[in-house]
Design a protein around this motif. Structure first.
Motif, PDB file in Angstrom:
ATOM      1  N   PRO A 355       0.831  -1.208   0.000  1.00 31.71           N
ATOM      2  CA  PRO A 355       0.000   0.000   0.000  1.00 31.71           C
ATOM      3  C   PRO A 355       0.864   1.255   0.000  1.00 31.71           C
ATOM      4  CG  PRO A 355       0.101  -0.944   2.195  1.00 31.71           C
ATOM      5  CD  PRO A 355       0.790  -1.916   1.284  1.00 31.71           C
ATOM      6  N   TRP A 356       0.227   2.390  -0.280  1.00 34.50           N
ATOM      7  CA  TRP A 356       0.978   3.637  -0.341  1.00 34.50           C
ATOM      8  C   TRP A 356       1.559   4.005   1.030  1.00 34.50           C
ATOM      9  CZ3 TRP A 356      -1.947   7.455  -4.064  1.00 34.50           C
ATOM     10  CH2 TRP A 356      -2.005   6.862  -5.332  1.00 34.50           C
ATOM     11  N   LYS A 357       0.853   3.642   2.082  1.00 35.48           N
ATOM     12  CA  LYS A 357       1.371   3.793   3.444  1.00 35.48           C
ATOM     13  C   LYS A 357       1.578   2.380   3.974  1.00 35.48           C
ATOM     14  CE  LYS A 357       0.268   5.848   7.939  1.00 35.48           C
ATOM     15  NZ  LYS A 357      -0.761   6.582   8.716  1.00 35.48           N
ATOM     16  N   LEU A 358       2.789   2.044   4.283  1.00 36.53           N
ATOM     17  CA  LEU A 358       3.114   0.671   4.675  1.00 36.53           C
ATOM     18  C   LEU A 358       2.648   0.399   6.103  1.00 36.53           C
ATOM     19  CD1 LEU A 358       6.570   0.464   2.935  1.00 36.53           C
ATOM     20  CD2 LEU A 358       4.567  -0.939   2.406  1.00 36.53           C
ATOM     21  N   SER A 359       1.321   0.296   6.216  1.00 36.86           N
ATOM     22  CA  SER A 359       0.674   0.098   7.506  1.00 36.86           C
ATOM     23  C   SER A 359      -0.459  -0.897   7.302  1.00 36.86           C
ATOM     24  CB  SER A 359       0.136   1.431   8.033  1.00 36.86           C
ATOM     25  OG  SER A 359      -0.604   1.249   9.206  1.00 36.86           O
ATOM     26  N   PHE A 360      -0.521  -1.917   8.157  1.00 42.00           N
ATOM     27  CA  PHE A 360      -1.453  -3.018   7.953  1.00 42.00           C
ATOM     28  C   PHE A 360      -2.320  -3.227   9.193  1.00 42.00           C
ATOM     29  CE2 PHE A 360       2.346  -3.573   5.427  1.00 42.00           C
ATOM     30  CZ  PHE A 360       1.840  -3.830   4.160  1.00 42.00           C
ATOM     31  N   GLN A 361      -3.621  -3.130   9.006  1.00 43.47           N
ATOM     32  CA  GLN A 361      -4.570  -3.224  10.113  1.00 43.47           C
ATOM     33  C   GLN A 361      -4.979  -4.679  10.366  1.00 43.47           C
ATOM     34  OE1 GLN A 361      -8.107  -0.535  10.145  1.00 43.47           O
ATOM     35  NE2 GLN A 361      -9.269  -2.417  10.289  1.00 43.47           N
ATOM     36  N   TYR A 362      -5.215  -4.990  11.636  1.00 41.27           N
ATOM     37  CA  TYR A 362      -5.695  -6.325  11.992  1.00 41.27           C
ATOM     38  C   TYR A 362      -6.374  -6.265  13.354  1.00 41.27           C
ATOM     39  CZ  TYR A 362      -1.606  -6.501  15.075  1.00 41.27           C
ATOM     40  OH  TYR A 362      -0.683  -6.223  16.056  1.00 41.27           O
ATOM     41  N   PHE A 363      -7.151  -7.313  13.663  1.00 44.74           N
ATOM     42  CA  PHE A 363      -7.755  -7.433  14.994  1.00 44.74           C
ATOM     43  C   PHE A 363      -6.824  -8.273  15.860  1.00 44.74           C
ATOM     44  CE2 PHE A 363     -10.324  -9.667  18.164  1.00 44.74           C
ATOM     45  CZ  PHE A 363     -10.878  -8.570  18.823  1.00 44.74           C
ATOM     46  N   ASP A 364      -6.473  -7.716  17.006  1.00 43.64           N
ATOM     47  CA  ASP A 364      -5.543  -8.381  17.918  1.00 43.64           C
ATOM     48  C   ASP A 364      -6.316  -8.999  19.082  1.00 43.64           C
ATOM     49  OD1 ASP A 364      -2.870  -8.977  18.905  1.00 43.64           O
ATOM     50  OD2 ASP A 364      -3.284  -7.493  20.456  1.00 43.64           O
ATOM     51  N   ALA A 366      -5.189 -10.558  21.643  1.00 44.42           N
ATOM     52  CA  ALA A 366      -4.538 -10.366  22.950  1.00 44.42           C
ATOM     53  C   ALA A 366      -5.000  -9.086  23.640  1.00 44.42           C
ATOM     54  CB  ALA A 366      -3.022 -10.359  22.787  1.00 44.42           C
ATOM     55  N   THR A 367      -5.251  -8.036  22.836  1.00 43.62           N
ATOM     56  CA  THR A 367      -5.701  -6.760  23.412  1.00 43.62           C
ATOM     57  C   THR A 367      -7.178  -6.500  23.149  1.00 43.62           C
ATOM     58  OG1 THR A 367      -5.082  -5.554  21.406  1.00 43.62           O
ATOM     59  CG2 THR A 367      -3.398  -5.764  23.135  1.00 43.62           C
ATOM     60  N   ASN A 368      -7.824  -7.424  22.404  1.00 53.01           N
ATOM     61  CA  ASN A 368      -9.239  -7.285  22.047  1.00 53.01           C
ATOM     62  C   ASN A 368      -9.507  -5.929  21.381  1.00 53.01           C
ATOM     63  OD1 ASN A 368     -11.884  -8.308  21.907  1.00 53.01           O
ATOM     64  ND2 ASN A 368     -12.499  -7.125  23.695  1.00 53.01           N
ATOM     65  N   SER A 369      -8.632  -5.552  20.454  1.00 55.28           N
ATOM     66  CA  SER A 369      -8.768  -4.248  19.792  1.00 55.28           C
ATOM     67  C   SER A 369      -8.147  -4.308  18.402  1.00 55.28           C
ATOM     68  CB  SER A 369      -8.083  -3.158  20.611  1.00 55.28           C
ATOM     69  OG  SER A 369      -6.686  -3.397  20.671  1.00 55.28           O
ATOM     70  N   MET A 370      -8.529  -3.322  17.599  1.00 53.95           N
ATOM     71  CA  MET A 370      -7.918  -3.181  16.280  1.00 53.95           C
ATOM     72  C   MET A 370      -6.555  -2.526  16.448  1.00 53.95           C
ATOM     73  SD  MET A 370     -10.148  -4.539  14.282  1.00 53.95           S
ATOM     74  CE  MET A 370      -9.466  -4.127  12.689  1.00 53.95           C
ATOM     75  N   GLN A 371      -5.566  -3.077  15.774  1.00 46.43           N
ATOM     76  CA  GLN A 371      -4.211  -2.553  15.809  1.00 46.43           C
ATOM     77  C   GLN A 371      -3.693  -2.451  14.380  1.00 46.43           C
ATOM     78  OE1 GLN A 371      -2.492  -1.835  18.713  1.00 46.43           O
ATOM     79  NE2 GLN A 371      -4.233  -2.423  20.000  1.00 46.43           N
ATOM     80  N   TYR A 372      -2.527  -1.842  14.218  1.00 55.06           N
ATOM     81  CA  TYR A 372      -1.883  -1.917  12.916  1.00 55.06           C
ATOM     82  C   TYR A 372      -0.382  -2.048  13.105  1.00 55.06           C
ATOM     83  CZ  TYR A 372      -0.882   3.174  13.129  1.00 55.06           C
ATOM     84  OH  TYR A 372      -0.442   4.416  13.470  1.00 55.06           O
ATOM     85  N   VAL A 373       0.229  -2.659  12.104  1.00 51.04           N
ATOM     86  CA  VAL A 373       1.661  -2.894  12.127  1.00 51.04           C
ATOM     87  C   VAL A 373       2.301  -2.173  10.953  1.00 51.04           C
ATOM     88  CG1 VAL A 373       1.327  -5.075  10.908  1.00 51.04           C
ATOM     89  CG2 VAL A 373       3.485  -4.644  12.054  1.00 51.04           C
ATOM     90  N   LYS A 374       3.412  -1.498  11.225  1.00 47.32           N
ATOM     91  CA  LYS A 374       4.177  -0.850  10.165  1.00 47.32           C
ATOM     92  C   LYS A 374       5.358  -1.745   9.818  1.00 47.32           C
ATOM     93  CE  LYS A 374       3.036   3.983  11.147  1.00 47.32           C
ATOM     94  NZ  LYS A 374       3.585   5.326  11.460  1.00 47.32           N
ATOM     95  N   THR A 375       5.368  -2.226   8.594  1.00 45.39           N
ATOM     96  CA  THR A 375       6.451  -3.077   8.124  1.00 45.39           C
ATOM     97  C   THR A 375       6.503  -2.997   6.613  1.00 45.39           C
ATOM     98  OG1 THR A 375       7.390  -5.312   8.211  1.00 45.39           O
ATOM     99  CG2 THR A 375       4.998  -5.158   8.045  1.00 45.39           C
ATOM    100  N   ALA A 376       7.606  -3.426   6.026  1.00 45.28           N
ATOM    101  CA  ALA A 376       7.813  -3.241   4.582  1.00 45.28           C
ATOM    102  C   ALA A 376       8.408  -4.488   3.957  1.00 45.28           C
ATOM    103  CB  ALA A 376       8.743  -2.048   4.363  1.00 45.28           C
TER     104      ALA A 376
END
Length: 613
Positions: A355-364, A366-376
Motif C-alpha cells: 500500500p501507499w502507506k506501509l501500515s497493515f490493520q488487523y484485529f488483535d 490479545a488486546t481485544n482491539s484493532m491494531q496496525y503494524v508498520k512493516t515493509a
C-alpha cells in the motif's frame, strides 16, 4: 522472538481522519441545517444530502447574456453532436440539422444528442421516439433505445500550468468553477426549462445482433407538455457485420470499482442486502461496457484513504493470542459473487501487498482491539504476515474455484520493492498471478501476468510480441497526470473514445482507469474533489446514471473491438489492402497532436473509415 514491529492503537488514526475531513475545505459555510446537503468543498446544495431519484443542480456561475438571447424568440430544437458539452446558459452554435444518420455494426451501441434552447420558460420538456423501420418492414425493438436528459455538474480546470490535474486543491477559489454537461439522467420523463437556457437530450440505440442489415428510419418528437416543439428525423444504418456481446469482447477494460462509496451515498449498512441491491445496477452498467475485472481490497486502505470513501479490507485479519494468523473471507466472497452475478467474472485483482502507506490493520485477540503494524517488503515481520495470509488466501481461492482468475495486484511501486514482494508471493504460492499498474521494468516483466503502464510510456516491441503470443494482458492507463487525453468532467468528450483507438494503434489489449465510481461527497452536483481535477475520481453517477464521458468511452472500446476483429479477418484472408487502410487510420492517433488537433476530429474520421471496411 524479537521483531521490529511498530504497533499503535487505531484511535490516533481515526482522530487524524476526522480532523482531515473537517479541514478539507477552507471555505466556511456557517451552520448547516440537518437536511441541508453540502458539497466536498463547502458549497451548500439547497436540498437534502445524497439525492438519488430527483435533484436540483447547483447555480451556474455564468449568467446568460441578454444580448445573445435576445434573438431567441421561440424554443429551438436541432440535432447537435455527441462531442460537445452544450453550456447551460449559452445559445448553442449549431448548424440547422433536423435529420441525422447513425451508422454501426449489429450489436453496437450508437448515440446521438439533440439540443433544445429557449428564450422563454418551458413547463415540461419531454421527448418520445417513433417506431424505427427499414424498407422491408423490419423493426428495431423499443427496448433497443435508452438515454435521458443531459444534466449539469460543477467542475474546475487543469492545474494552472496546464500540464495535468494532479495535486491537492483545498482552496478551489483559485480555480475556475464551471457548470458543465455530463450526467445522463434516465430517471426523468420530463423537466422544466428556465428562460435563456439550453438542454440536451442523449439517445442511445443498442442495435440487436439479430436484426437485418439496412437503414432503419424513425423520428424523435420533442414537446413542452403536449405542445410539439419539433420532430427530428433519425436514420440508423446497420451493417451486416456483427459485434459480439460485451461479455465476449477481447478488450481488457479495468475500471476500479468502489463498493464503499455506494454504501455511504445510499446511506445503507456496508455489505447489507440493501447495499448489494444498490450496487447491482451501477455495476451492471460496467459489465455492459465490457468490464473484465473485479477490484478487491484485501487490506485496509491500500491507497492510504485518498478517495472520499476509503477502501476497507474485504478480508478480516486476526492475530490470535498465540501469535498465529487467521483470516475471514465472507465479505470478499459476497463482493465477488455479486460482481460475477452481473457478468464481471474474468479476473479478480486484489490490492495491495504494497500500500501507499506501509501500515497493515488487523484485529488483535490479545488486546481485544484493532491494531496496525508498520512493516515493509524485505522485513521479517512483513514476510511472516503475508506468507500466512497468502497461503490461507490461496487455499480459499482454490476451494471457491477462483484461483486461476485471481491476481495479487499492485500499482505504482518501485522496482526494488516489487522484487522483494514477488519473493514473498512465490514463497507462499508460486502459482499466484501478479498484476502491476506502473512504470515498465524489464526486470519485472516476466513475473507480471497483467501489466499496465502509463499512456506516455511504451513497451519494447519484442516484449509486446512475446506477451501477445502468451495471451498476457498488456495495457496502459491514464490518471490525473495527463492533461490530454483524459476523462475529467471538463475534458472534450471524444478524448474518452480516442484512448481506445490509441491502445489499438499500439496493439495493446485495453485500458485501465483507477476510478469508476469513487464518488466525492455530492457527485450529482459537484465533481470537484479536494485532490485532483474535477471528475478524476468517477465516470458514472448515483442512480445508475451514465455520463457523456462513459458513453464515449464505450464508443472507443467498441471501436477497439472492431479493429481486433478486422485485423484478424484481414490477416486470415490475406487482405493486405484492408489491413493497410486500417493501420493508416490508426497512425493518425498521436499524443503529440494534443491539444492542437481535437480528439473529435481524429476519432470521427477514424469512425467513418472503420464503418466502411
Amino acid at each position: 522472538m524479537k521483531t521490529n514491529l511498530n504497533i499503535l492503537p487505531l484511535k490516533n488514526e481515526t482522530m487524524k481522519r476526522i480532523t482531515t475531513l473537517l479541514l478539507s475545505c477552507l471555505v466556511s459555510t456557517g451552520p448547516l441545517l440537518a437536511q441541508q446537503g453540502v458539497t466536498q468543498c463547502g458549497t451548500p446544495t439547497g436540498q437534502a444530502p445524497f439525492p438519488i431519484q430527483s435533484y436540483k443542480e447547483l447555480p451556474d456561475p455564468v449568467a446568460p447574456s441578454e444580448k445573445e438571447w435576445a434573438a431567441v424568440k421561440a424554443p429551438q430544437v436541432q440535432w447537435g453532436n455527441t462531442d460537445t458539452r452544450y453550456a447551460k446558459h449559452a445559445v448553442p452554435v449549431i448548424q440547422p440539422q433536423k435529420s441525422i444518420t447513425l451508422e454501426g455494426w449489429r450489436g453496437e451501441k450508437l448515440h446521438a444528442q439533440a439540443v433544445v434552447w429557449t428564450g422563454t420558460d418551458l413547463k415540461g420538456l419531454n421527448y418520445s421516439l417513433s417506431e424505427f423501420k427499414n424498407s422491408k418492414g423490419d423493426v428495431l425493438p423499443a427496448d433497443a433505445f435508452s438515454g435521458g436528459f443531459v444534466r449539469y455538474v460543477m467542475t474546475d480546470e487543469l492545474n494552472k500550468d496546464g500540464r495535468g490535474g494532479c495535486g491537492y486543491r483545498p482552496d478551489h477559489s483559485i480555480y475556475d468553477s464551471l457548470l458543465v454537461a455530463d450526467p445522463i439522467d434516465h430517471l426523468l420523463t420530463s423537466m422544466p426549462m428556465e428562460a435563456k437556457s439550453t438542454q440536451a437530450i442523449w439517445i442511445n440505440c443498442q442495435v440487436p445482433q439479430t436484426v437485418s442489415p439496412g437503414v432503419y428510419r424513425g423520428t424523435v418528437e420533442v414537446k413542452d407538455g403536449d405542445n410539439r416543439l419539433s420532430t427530428l428525423k433519425m436514420d440508423i444504418k446497420v451493417s451486416s457485420r456483427v459485434l459480439p456481446a460485451p461479455s465476449q469482447w477481447a478488450f481488457h477494460l479495468d475500471l476500479w470499482q468502489s463498493p464503499f462509496a455506494v454504501a455511504r451515498y445510499y446511506q445503507v449498512p456496508l455489505w447489507s442486502q440493501a447495499h448489494i441491491d444498490a450496487m447491482r445496477p451501477v455495476m451492471k452498467m460496467l459489465a455492459d461496457a465490457g468490464q473484465k475485472i473485479i477490484t478487491a481490497s484485501i487490506m485496509h486502505k491500500p491507497w492510504n484513504g485518498q478517495t472520499y470513501d476509503y477502501f476497507e479490507s474485504m478480508v478480516t485479519w486476526t492475530k490470535k493470542v498465540d501469535g498465529t494468523w487467521a483470516f475471514d473471507y465472507d465479505v470478499f466472497d459476497k463482493w465477488v459473487e455479486m460482481m460475477m452475478s452481473v457478468g464481471i467474472d474474468k479476473q479478480i485483482n486484489c490490492y495491495s501487498m504494497v500500500p501507499w502507506k506501509l501500515s497493515f490493520q488487523y484485529f488483535d485477540q490479545a488486546t481485544n482491539s484493532m491494531q496496525y503494524v508498520k512493516t515493509a517488503p524485505g522485513e521479517k515481520a512483513y514476510e511472516e504476515m503475508w506468507v500466512a495470509m497468502l497461503k490461507s488466501f490461496s487455499k480459499h481461492l482454490r476451494e471457491k474455484g477462483w484461483f486461476d482468475i485471481c491476481t495479487i495486484a499492485m500499482d505504482e511501486r518501485p522496482m526494488e520493492v516489487m522484487q522483494k514482494t514477488l519473493q514473498v508471493i512465490r514463497k507462499a504460492d508460486p502459482e499466484f498471478k501478479v498484476s502491476l499498474a506502473g512504470n515498465f521494468h524489464k526486470e519485472l516483466e516476466a513475473d507480471i501476468y497483467d501489466y499496465c503502464i502509463p499512456i506516455g510510456a511504451s513497451y519494447p516491441a519484442e516484449v509486446l510480441a512475446c506477451r501477445a503470443q502468451n495471451n498476457l494482458p498488456t495495457t496502459y492507463y491514464t490518471c490525473c497526470t495527463e492533461a490530454f487525453p483524459n476523462t475529467f468532467t471538463f475534458s472534450d468528450p471524444a478524448e474518452a473514445a480516442w484512448m481506445s483507438y490509441y491502445s489499438a494503434k499500439d496493439h495493446l489489449d485495453g485500458y485501465l482507469r483507477w476510478a469508476y465510481n469513487s464518488w466525492p461527497k455530492e457527485p450529482l452536483l459537484d465533481s470537484r474533489f479536494e485532490a485532483w481535477a474535477g471528475g478524476d475520481t468517477y465516470l458514472v453517477y448515483p442512480g445508475a446514471r451514465s455520463s457523456i464521458r462513459f458513453e464515449k468511452l464505450i464508443e472507443g472500446v467498441q471501436a477497439h473491438e472492431k479493429i481486433t476483429i478486422l485485423r484478424k479477418e484481414f490477416t486470415d484472408k490475406k487482405n493486405k489492402t484492408g489491413f493497410k487502410k486500417l493501420e493508416k487510420m490508426l497512425s493518425t492517433f498521436n499524443l503529440r497532436d494534443f491539444p492542437e488537433v481535437p480528439a473529435a476530429e481524429t476519432v470521427n474520421k477514424a469512425n467513418k473509415i472503420l464503418n466502411s471496411l
